[in-house]
Design a protein around this motif. Structure first.
Motif, PDB file in Angstrom:
ATOM      1  N   ASP A   1       0.681  -1.356  -0.139  1.00 43.94           N
ATOM      2  CA  ASP A   1       0.007  -0.220  -0.399  1.00 43.94           C
ATOM      3  C   ASP A   1       0.871   1.120   0.119  1.00 43.94           C
ATOM      4  OD1 ASP A   1      -1.825   1.976   0.036  1.00 43.94           O
ATOM      5  OD2 ASP A   1      -2.931   0.618   1.778  1.00 43.94           O
ATOM      6  N   ILE A   2       1.134   1.558  -1.204  1.00 47.92           N
ATOM      7  CA  ILE A   2       2.130   2.726  -1.401  1.00 47.92           C
ATOM      8  C   ILE A   2       1.283   4.193  -0.693  1.00 47.92           C
ATOM      9  CG2 ILE A   2       2.836   4.267  -3.115  1.00 47.92           C
ATOM     10  CD1 ILE A   2       3.023   1.846  -4.833  1.00 47.92           C
ATOM     11  N   ASP A   3      -0.049   4.426  -0.863  1.00 48.93           N
ATOM     12  CA  ASP A   3      -0.274   5.608  -0.332  1.00 48.93           C
ATOM     13  C   ASP A   3      -0.016   5.536   1.515  1.00 48.93           C
ATOM     14  OD1 ASP A   3      -0.724   6.788  -2.647  1.00 48.93           O
ATOM     15  OD2 ASP A   3      -2.585   5.820  -2.198  1.00 48.93           O
ATOM     16  N   ARG A   4       0.054   4.215   2.074  1.00 44.60           N
ATOM     17  CA  ARG A   4      -0.378   4.569   3.571  1.00 44.60           C
ATOM     18  C   ARG A   4       1.352   4.466   3.780  1.00 44.60           C
ATOM     19  NH1 ARG A   4      -2.939  -0.722   4.640  1.00 44.60           N
ATOM     20  NH2 ARG A   4      -1.395  -1.129   5.836  1.00 44.60           N
ATOM     21  N   MET A   5       2.176   4.204   2.633  1.00 47.95           N
ATOM     22  CA  MET A   5       3.717   3.954   2.897  1.00 47.95           C
ATOM     23  C   MET A   5       3.846   5.446   3.546  1.00 47.95           C
ATOM     24  SD  MET A   5       5.692   2.153   3.844  1.00 47.95           S
ATOM     25  CE  MET A   5       7.702   3.065   4.297  1.00 47.95           C
ATOM     26  N   LYS A   6       3.129   5.950   2.658  1.00 46.30           N
ATOM     27  CA  LYS A   6       3.937   7.741   2.306  1.00 46.30           C
ATOM     28  C   LYS A   6       3.570   8.765   4.188  1.00 46.30           C
ATOM     29  CE  LYS A   6       2.873   8.523  -1.946  1.00 46.30           C
ATOM     30  NZ  LYS A   6       2.055   9.171  -3.216  1.00 46.30           N
ATOM     31  N   THR A   7       2.801   7.316   4.956  1.00 43.54           N
ATOM     32  CA  THR A   7       2.801   8.065   6.006  1.00 43.54           C
ATOM     33  C   THR A   7       3.477   7.861   7.502  1.00 43.54           C
ATOM     34  OG1 THR A   7       0.779   6.825   6.873  1.00 43.54           O
ATOM     35  CG2 THR A   7       0.169   8.588   5.525  1.00 43.54           C
TER      36      THR A   7
END
Length: 632
Positions: A371-377
């Motif tokens: 989950d790349i979007d979640r990894m950004k946080t």
């Protein structure tokens, strides 16, 4: 108090692998403040640190258990010179101190004869012949006889033992403690980069998956902790040196450096770590550091690689502020069955034990779910290397699995302020993921409007280039969203049913509409097999656009198995033999339907002998395309 403060600084950088980069101004400011504290107590802190790192001879010498350790005295004496000089300047006692300085210099020079020489034996004279004389610049050793640029070990004796036997013993012990089933077809791993006593046992879980595999290239992606730049720096060294010897840099490093956002040129601000005076390497002059000079996140991976893949070469990369997707696009063309990627990263930094575990579990879940979007946080100093691998995993259909998680409170530190470490493996999964990227074969076809847009764009581009000698400018706001995705594509020109030009890019390094513009110009004017298209020919040219999926490695054990797996009319084929490569689009099967002849012609296109595809070091990748042409 200053000595204690200094010891804390050394310990903190050792636990986490240094201050977190990527805009951590507070961390850098604190590092600079602590590094500015200087006094005679610094010697005691340095000696204490050396002892804590297990330099047995030094410890015994300082405790009076056996004869004096002149190597230790060399280092401490040199530091005392600097300290006395600063004190003299502050007190304006230049004349009295000159005598003391002279005496110290004499002592240091005398002791230097007993300092361990590089290439020689401890306590003895150097044994290297004159032809092995070296000159050292910016932390890189230039061996005249071998004509090699060698990056010296910066953190030996700081993050891991400098003694080769002790280093081998520690790594082998960590590997021997691993209790996890071996996964098949591991393509990438995540490893921590702290001092080995803190994170070595966790890193071993990832490296145990690589031991004994048929891998010849390891691409190491490390985050930057001390340099601030907007690219991915590929080391210019020819070899990396550790106490275990040298590991050679792969020729692929030069090729990768030619593809944005990777580069081997970098002019940037570099803040030396707080421990830079304790390094055993030859310290470069200020201003000569490069992003890899001090980068422990890169160096700490190398001894493990030397133990589990002793024949492998490396591609050493330090990642600055770059787009992970763009980095993955460039790296995708270098992925093969004999290549593995190491993403170097710790997780959360300096949090209470329970808080760190909670946040680290969230981070690990994002990684395993791709989950790349979640990894950004999430909190991870190697966020960009990790996300680059995640993009590759989504593209190639890899799955991710957690192998081990611990923090410094579990291994060798206190629980009040910990750093998290995870070992994760990415492997080729037999089951397709529901989150396969749009570049995979199962994507929906382009609509009639989208196809017509690309064909018209290619036609306008060629006309503008041939008639006016200009490159067509495209307003991105007018481009349909799907055509702004990164894709591999070819533009083919036909005249009277015969090939008139064909140029393309296999990997998705550019937005599709941009790739069509560039490839259309190249096919019309710069295909070396043909003369440039003229104005009079424009009305006779038929344009075909092929949009490609990302090439996938084709595993085979023999030429018979290779021939059996090829699918004429369906698969485009990429042939790689050493540094040579070539490709045929799926449409070429209609002209060369025989599989053996197809591969022989492809070998010749790569500049090789017709039977080169039967060799031992052959790699084959296959892809599919969606092709459409004018007047269909």
């Amino acid at each position: 108090m200053e000595s204690a403060g200094r010891a804390v600084l050394l310990d903190e950088s050792h636990v986490c692998g240094g201050w977190q980069g990527g805009g951590d101004e507070g961390g850098r400011a604190e590092l600079a403040r602590r590094d500015s504290v200087r006094s005679g107590a610094e010697d005691r802190a340095a000696e204490q640190f050396l002892g804590a790192e297990g330099v047995g001879a030094a410890v015994r010498s300082r405790n009076g258990r056996h004869g004096g350790d002149e190597g230790l005295r060399c280092r401490i004496g040199a530091r005392a010179l600097c300290i006395m000089s600063r004190e003299a300047e502050a007190q304006d006692m230049r004349k009295p101190i000159a005598v003391a300085l002279t005496a110290m210099v004499v002592l240091a020079l005398a002791a230097g004869a007993a300092c361990r020489p590089r290439g020689g034996k401890a306590g003895g004279a150097a044994t290297a012949p004159a032809t092995k004389a070296v000159e050292r610049t910016a932390g890189v050793e230039h061996a005249r006889a071998e004509n090699l640029r060698v990056r010296q070990a910066a953190v030996a004796d700081l993050f891991y033992p400098a003694d080769p036997a002790k280093l081998r013993e520690d790594i082998d012990r960590y590997l021997g403690e691993v209790k996890h089933p071996r996964l098949e077809d591991v393509r990438a791993i995540i490893c921590p980069h702290a001092g080995y006593q803190y994170s070595g046992a966790v890193a071993a879980y990832s490296y145990a998956q690589l031991r004994g595999r048929n891998v010849d290239t390891v691409i190491v992606l490390a985050p930057t902790h001390y340099a601030h730049f907007r690219s991915a720096y590929v080391s210019r060294a020819d070899a990396l040196e550790t106490p275990l010897g040298r590991v050679m840099v792969s020729p692929l490093a030069g090729k990768l450096a030619a593809m944005a956002p990777f580069t081997s040129e970098c002019s940037c601000e570099i803040k030396r770590p707080g421990w830079w005076r304790q390094t055993k390497m030859d310290i470069p002059p200020f201003g000569k550091d490069t992003p890899d000079t001090w980068e422990h996140a890169l160096e700490t991976q190398i001894p493990f690689i030397q133990r589990v893949l002793p024949e492998a070469r490396v591609v050493p990369v330090v990642m600055g502020d770059v787009d992970p997707r763009q980095a993955a696009d460039a790296l995708a063309g270098f992925i093969s069955d004999r290549t593995v990627i190491v993403a170097s990263s710790d997780l959360s930094h300096y949090l209470p034990y329970n808080t760190a575990r909670h946040l680290d579990q969230q981070c690990i879940a994002a990684i395993v779910d791709l989950d790349i979007d979640r990894m950004k946080t999430q909190q991870a100093c190697g966020e960009r290397p990790i996300m680059t691998v995640m993009h590759l995993a989504r593209r190639f259909g890899w799955a991710a699995k957690l192998l081990d998680y611990r923090n410094s409170g579990d291994t060798a530190g206190e629980k009040e302020s910990v750093v998290g470490y995870a070992a994760v493996a990415f492997y080729r999964s037999a089951a397709p993921r529901a989150t396969m990227p749009a570049t995979m074969p199962a994507e929906r076809p382009y609509s009639r409007v989208e196809r017509q847009f690309l064909l018209s764009l290619a036609r306008l581009t060629i006309t503008e280039a041939v008639v006016n000698g200009k490159l067509l400018q495209v307003d991105p706001a007018t481009v349909p969203p799907r055509l702004a995705e990164r894709k591999g594509c070819f533009v083919t020109l036909l005249k009277n049913g015969q090939l008139r030009g064909c140029i393309g890019n296999i990997m998705p390094t550019k937005m599709l509409y941009q790739a069509v513009v560039e490839n259309a110009v190249m096919a019309a004017l710069h295909d070396r097999r043909f003369t440039p298209v003229t104005r009079d020919e424009l009305g006779q040219i038929v344009i075909e656009v092929s949009v490609l999926t990302v090439p996938q490695p084709l595993a085979f054990g023999s030429t018979d198995e290779l021939l059996a797996k090829l699918r004429p009319g369906i698969d485009g084929v990429v042939l790689r033999v050493g540094e040579a490569s070539a490709t045929y689009l799926p449409q070429v099967w209609s002209q060369i339907p025989d599989k053996q002849e197809f591969l022989s012609k492809l070998s010749e296109k790569a500049g090789l002998a017709p039977d080169a595809w039967r060799g031992r070091d052959v790699q084959i990748e296959v892809y599919q395309d969606e092709a459409f042409r004018e007047n269909e």
